[in-house]
Design an enzyme around this catalytic site. Structure first.
Site, PDB file in Angstrom:
ATOM      1  N   ASP A  94       0.830  -1.189   0.000  1.00  0.00           N
ATOM      2  CA  ASP A  94       0.000   0.000   0.000  1.00  0.00           C
ATOM      3  C   ASP A  94       0.870   1.246   0.000  1.00  0.00           C
ATOM      4  O   ASP A  94       2.075   1.192   0.255  1.00  0.00           O
ATOM      5  CB  ASP A  94      -1.018   0.005   1.143  1.00  0.00           C
ATOM      6  N   ILE A  95       0.237   2.361  -0.336  1.00  0.00           N
ATOM      7  CA  ILE A  95       0.953   3.627  -0.476  1.00  0.00           C
ATOM      8  C   ILE A  95       1.226   4.197   0.908  1.00  0.00           C
ATOM      9  O   ILE A  95       0.315   4.319   1.730  1.00  0.00           O
ATOM     10  CB  ILE A  95       0.137   4.613  -1.332  1.00  0.00           C
ATOM     11  N   ASN A 102      -4.200  12.748   0.965  1.00  0.00           N
ATOM     12  CA  ASN A 102      -5.609  13.144   0.875  1.00  0.00           C
ATOM     13  C   ASN A 102      -5.910  14.378   1.727  1.00  0.00           C
ATOM     14  O   ASN A 102      -6.592  15.305   1.279  1.00  0.00           O
ATOM     15  CB  ASN A 102      -6.516  11.991   1.309  1.00  0.00           C
ATOM     16  N   ASP A 111      -6.806  10.457  -5.737  1.00  0.00           N
ATOM     17  CA  ASP A 111      -7.251   9.595  -6.840  1.00  0.00           C
ATOM     18  C   ASP A 111      -6.242   9.585  -7.983  1.00  0.00           C
ATOM     19  O   ASP A 111      -6.001   8.538  -8.613  1.00  0.00           O
ATOM     20  CB  ASP A 111      -8.618  10.065  -7.362  1.00  0.00           C
ATOM     21  N   GLU A 137      -5.990   2.261  -0.664  1.00  0.00           N
ATOM     22  CA  GLU A 137      -4.673   2.500  -1.267  1.00  0.00           C
ATOM     23  C   GLU A 137      -3.831   1.233  -1.299  1.00  0.00           C
ATOM     24  O   GLU A 137      -2.622   1.283  -1.507  1.00  0.00           O
ATOM     25  CB  GLU A 137      -3.926   3.596  -0.494  1.00  0.00           C
TER      26      GLU A 137
END
Length: 228
Positions: A94-95, A102, A111, A137
């Site tokens: 995941d990021i 965000n 996004d 994510e």
């Protein structure tokens, strides 16, 4: 009179023949057009079904396969592992610090980051590999027909190429990912494979992020609870 009568009869027969021939030609044309219309309708229906089927399998935002399709494909591949000895590795990643992206730049930037990371992943994996957006994510990649060393090299390339991407709309700061990687062991099954991979991802996150950690390395870490 007789030749005239014969002539008129011949003319009548000819006219009838011409009319019948025209009727046959018109009917044949109508049948052909009807068949063409049916064929076109069938083709359009096939295209619509293909599009609909694709939409059910693809994540709308990233263009990668969705969570449901990922699990269906993984179950099928694990059966191949058990019956035919297919080699398989699962990578979950995941990021890093995605919530901060965000919160700082807005969800539309988040996004964009997801789309770009997904595009990079899709462009780097092999033809026999499978990438999906697992949720939020988080992404998943199934490597097939590779050794664990080859899968690790592929995961490391993903990590490096993602970190090298530029995101001017996100403050120009690099976006990184943490990756957990597990080599499937015969008899483990899907649940244990996920526990091991998740455990490796946890280790990657807690070792400073922007790293690839294998399940075996995570298992050897005395500071992390072993699932074995």
């Amino acid at each position: 009179k007789k030749p005239l009568l014969e002539f008129l009869m011949v003319e009548c027969v000819f006219i009838v023949f011409v009319v019948m021939a025209q009727a046959v030609i018109i009917r044949a044309r109508e049948v052909r057009e009807h068949l063409e219309q049916l064929t076109k309708s069938e083709q359009e229906l096939m295209v619509e079904r293909a599009i609909s089927d694709k939409l059910l399998k693809i994540d709308a935002l990233t263009g990668l396969y969705n969570h449901k399709t990922f699990h269906e494909y993984l179950v099928s591949l694990l059966e191949q592992c058990e019956s035919n000895g297919l080699r398989l590795q699962l990578a979950l990643f995941d990021i890093d610090n995605f919530k901060r992206v965000n919160d700082t730049y807005g969800h539309w930037v988040g996004d964009l980051v997801l789309k770009e990371v997904a595009a990079k992943v899709g462009g780097l994996i092999g033809l026999n590999d499978f990438a999906a957006r697992y949720g939020g994510e988080e992404f998943a990649v199934i490597f097939t027909d590779k050794s664990i060393h080859e899968a690790y090299a592929a995961a490391e390339e993903l990590r490096l190429k993602i970190a090298a991407m530029e995101h001017p709309y996100a403050g120009g700061k690099p976006i990184t990912v943490s990756i957990g990687l597990c080599d499937y062991q015969l008899g483990d099954g899907k649940e244990k494979l996920f526990r091991k991979t998740d455990h490796a991802l946890y280790a990657a996150k807690h070792s400073g992020k922007n790293a690839v950690v294998t399940a075996s390395a995570a298992h050897d870490d005395d500071n992390i609870l072993s699932y074995a």
